[in-house]
Motif scaffolding. Structure first.
Motif, mmCIF file in Angstrom:
data_model
loop_
_atom_site.group_PDB
_atom_site.id
_atom_site.type_symbol
_atom_site.label_atom_id
_atom_site.label_comp_id
_atom_site.label_asym_id
_atom_site.label_seq_id
_atom_site.Cartn_x
_atom_site.Cartn_y
_atom_site.Cartn_z
ATOM 1 N N ASN A 117 49.068 21.801 -16.814
ATOM 2 C CA ASN A 117 49.892 22.517 -15.840
ATOM 3 C C ASN A 117 49.065 22.855 -14.609
ATOM 4 O O ASN A 117 47.861 23.123 -14.708
ATOM 5 N N THR A 118 49.715 22.867 -13.442
ATOM 6 C CA THR A 118 49.080 23.312 -12.205
ATOM 7 C C THR A 118 49.558 24.718 -11.909
ATOM 8 O O THR A 118 50.761 24.947 -11.747
ATOM 9 N N CYS A 119 48.622 25.658 -11.857
ATOM 10 C CA CYS A 119 48.970 27.070 -11.660
ATOM 11 C C CYS A 119 48.815 27.466 -10.192
ATOM 12 O O CYS A 119 48.071 26.836 -9.438
ATOM 13 N N ALA A 120 49.517 28.532 -9.819
ATOM 14 C CA ALA A 120 49.426 29.063 -8.448
ATOM 15 C C ALA A 120 49.751 30.552 -8.482
ATOM 16 O O ALA A 120 50.434 31.036 -9.389
ATOM 17 N N CYS A 121 49.241 31.263 -7.496
ATOM 18 C CA CYS A 121 49.512 32.693 -7.388
ATOM 19 C C CYS A 121 50.872 32.918 -6.731
ATOM 20 O O CYS A 121 51.363 32.079 -5.984
ATOM 21 N N ASP A 122 51.465 34.070 -7.011
ATOM 22 C CA ASP A 122 52.728 34.433 -6.396
ATOM 23 C C ASP A 122 52.537 34.657 -4.901
ATOM 24 O O ASP A 122 51.412 34.756 -4.397
ATOM 25 N N VAL A 123 53.649 34.759 -4.180
ATOM 26 C CA VAL A 123 53.608 34.984 -2.731
ATOM 27 C C VAL A 123 52.941 36.329 -2.442
ATOM 28 O O VAL A 123 53.281 37.349 -3.040
ATOM 29 N N GLY A 124 51.971 36.301 -1.536
ATOM 30 C CA GLY A 124 51.245 37.515 -1.185
ATOM 31 C C GLY A 124 49.994 37.722 -2.001
ATOM 32 O O GLY A 124 49.307 38.734 -1.832
ATOM 33 N N TYR A 125 49.673 36.769 -2.889
ATOM 34 C CA TYR A 125 48.470 36.867 -3.726
ATOM 35 C C TYR A 125 47.669 35.579 -3.594
ATOM 36 O O TYR A 125 48.197 34.520 -3.213
ATOM 37 N N GLU A 126 46.370 35.665 -3.927
ATOM 38 C CA GLU A 126 45.487 34.517 -3.862
ATOM 39 C C GLU A 126 44.409 34.642 -4.916
ATOM 40 O O GLU A 126 44.090 35.735 -5.375
ATOM 41 N N TYR A 127 43.847 33.486 -5.330
ATOM 42 C CA TYR A 127 42.785 33.482 -6.327
ATOM 43 C C TYR A 127 41.494 34.035 -5.717
ATOM 44 O O TYR A 127 41.128 33.692 -4.600
ATOM 45 N N SER A 128 40.824 34.871 -6.477
ATOM 46 C CA SER A 128 39.555 35.430 -6.008
ATOM 47 C C SER A 128 38.740 35.857 -7.216
ATOM 48 O O SER A 128 39.286 36.161 -8.285
ATOM 49 N N GLY A 129 37.402 35.876 -7.038
ATOM 50 C CA GLY A 129 36.520 36.290 -8.122
ATOM 51 C C GLY A 129 36.215 35.155 -9.072
ATOM 52 O O GLY A 129 36.830 34.091 -9.064
ATOM 53 N N SER A 130 35.226 35.379 -9.927
ATOM 54 C CA SER A 130 34.807 34.349 -10.883
ATOM 55 C C SER A 130 35.849 34.113 -11.958
ATOM 56 O O SER A 130 35.918 33.041 -12.554
ATOM 57 N N GLY A 131 36.686 35.114 -12.240
ATOM 58 C CA GLY A 131 37.710 34.968 -13.261
ATOM 59 C C GLY A 131 38.938 34.215 -12.797
ATOM 60 O O GLY A 131 39.855 33.973 -13.574
ATOM 61 N N GLU A 132 38.957 33.837 -11.510
ATOM 62 C CA GLU A 132 40.093 33.129 -10.936
ATOM 63 C C GLU A 132 41.401 33.859 -11.202
ATOM 64 O O GLU A 132 42.401 33.283 -11.630
ATOM 65 N N ARG A 133 41.391 35.146 -10.932
ATOM 66 C CA ARG A 133 42.610 35.938 -11.080
ATOM 67 C C ARG A 133 43.274 36.128 -9.720
ATOM 68 O O ARG A 133 42.621 36.112 -8.687
ATOM 69 N N CYS A 134 44.584 36.322 -9.771
ATOM 70 C CA CYS A 134 45.335 36.501 -8.536
ATOM 71 C C CYS A 134 45.226 37.947 -8.075
ATOM 72 O O CYS A 134 45.571 38.870 -8.821
ATOM 73 N N ARG A 135 44.761 38.121 -6.859
ATOM 74 C CA ARG A 135 44.657 39.444 -6.264
ATOM 75 C C ARG A 135 45.453 39.461 -4.966
ATOM 76 O O ARG A 135 45.696 38.417 -4.373
ATOM 77 N N LYS A 136 45.848 40.655 -4.563
ATOM 78 C CA LYS A 136 46.673 40.794 -3.356
ATOM 79 C C LYS A 136 45.916 40.256 -2.155
ATOM 80 O O LYS A 136 44.766 40.618 -1.924
ATOM 81 N N ALA A 137 46.563 39.387 -1.417
ATOM 82 C CA ALA A 137 45.924 38.766 -0.255
ATOM 83 C C ALA A 137 45.767 39.775 0.866
ATOM 84 O O ALA A 137 46.570 40.695 1.018
ATOM 85 N N ALA A 138 44.708 39.591 1.645
ATOM 86 C CA ALA A 138 44.472 40.463 2.799
ATOM 87 C C ALA A 138 45.536 40.214 3.851
ATOM 88 O O ALA A 138 45.952 39.080 4.090
ATOM 89 N N LEU A 139 45.983 41.303 4.478
ATOM 90 C CA LEU A 139 47.022 41.207 5.505
ATOM 91 C C LEU A 139 46.437 40.606 6.769
ATOM 92 O O LEU A 139 45.440 41.083 7.300
ATOM 93 N N THR A 140 47.054 39.543 7.238
ATOM 94 C CA THR A 140 46.613 38.867 8.457
ATOM 95 C C THR A 140 47.740 38.891 9.472
ATOM 96 O O THR A 140 48.846 38.437 9.196
ATOM 97 N N VAL A 141 47.462 39.468 10.640
ATOM 98 C CA VAL A 141 48.456 39.559 11.701
ATOM 99 C C VAL A 141 48.147 38.500 12.744
ATOM 100 O O VAL A 141 47.044 38.474 13.302
ATOM 101 N N ILE A 142 49.090 37.619 12.990
ATOM 102 C CA ILE A 142 48.925 36.552 13.977
ATOM 103 C C ILE A 142 49.796 36.873 15.177
ATOM 104 O O ILE A 142 51.017 36.973 15.068
#
Length: 245
Positions: A117-142
């Motif tokens: 299976n190919t896994c992905a984080c939910d919207v607003g989250y991204e993989y981070s850390g050695s455990g490859e867990r989904c954490r809340k993504a940093a807010l980026t204002v464009i």
């Protein structure tokens, strides 16, 4: 003669032993160069000194081969397990369930057990850390600057509508001139021209009617004044005659 025949037999026996030992090492040398190798690049592997062929993707080794350069016994991976490449493993890998926090399956594994299976984080989250867990993504204002053309078009649209309303209310002001470099559509310019022509025509008719009315009224007043002068008195009918005399 007997000694020479024994020596030949001995040499033949020794040669066979050397050949068998080379076979057990999975390679035969001819003039110092190997003619057959047992390598994973050739989809082969060594088990207990015997060179066996690997199992294809989606399968695992059930039993290793017993003869050199023979096929191993392969068995398909059960449901929920996979093998993504040619292998010599006796077990298959478990399919990733993508059940970590804020994680989901983006692409499901093949039904034949050849992929995971190919896994992905939910919207607003991204993989981070050695455990490859989904954490809340940093807010980026464009911040995207507004286009110059869009601003000019909007300004022209507002000014065009304002001028149209103004010219529908008054016909005594000069014709508006668009700014240099602005874009005025053909439809807007034709509407503006129609408004100007209608305003001019209405103004002309109004002044003509007003002039005729004043001329006729002034004529009646003069007649009234002469009548009143003859009678040596000023009546109520000609009370405004002196204003226009």
């Amino acid at each position: 003669m007997i000694i020479s025949s024994l020596s030949r037999t001995t040499w033949t026996f020794l040669s066979l032993i050397v050949i068998l030992s080379l076979l057990q090492k999975n390679q035969i040398y001819v003039h110092g160069f190997p003619t057959e190798t047992c390598s994973s690049r050739d989809r082969k592997y060594t088990h207990n000194g015997v060179c066996c062929y690997m199992c294809p993707p989606g399968y695992r080794v059930e039993s290793h081969c017993q003869l050199n350069l023979d096929d191993s016994s392969c068995k398909p991976c059960p449901q929920g397990y996979f093998q993504g490449d040619w292998n010599s493993q006796t077990d298959c890998f478990r399919v990733n369930l993508c059940n970590k926090s804020h994680e989901h399956v983006a692409e499901e594994a093949n039904k034949d057990g050849t992929s995971d299976n190919t896994c992905a984080c939910d919207v607003g989250y991204e993989y981070s850390g050695s455990g490859e867990r989904c954490r809340k993504a940093a807010l980026t204002v464009i911040v995207t600057p507004r286009s110059h053309i869009t601003d000019v078009t909007t300004t022209n649209a507002l000014s065009s509508s304002s001028w149209s309303w103004f010219w529908s209310s008054s016909s005594l002001l000069p014709s508006p001139t668009p700014k240099t470099g602005s874009k005025v559509s053909t439809g807007d310019s034709s509407k503006l021209t129609i408004h100007i022509l209608v305003a001019l025509l209405c103004s002309f008719i109004f002044f003509v009617i007003l002039g005729l009315a004043l001329w006729r009224y002034r004529k009646k007043i003069r007649v009234c004044i002469k009548q009143q002068e003859n009678r040596k008195q000023i009546g109520k009918a000609c009370i405004f005659a002196h204003m226009f005399s």
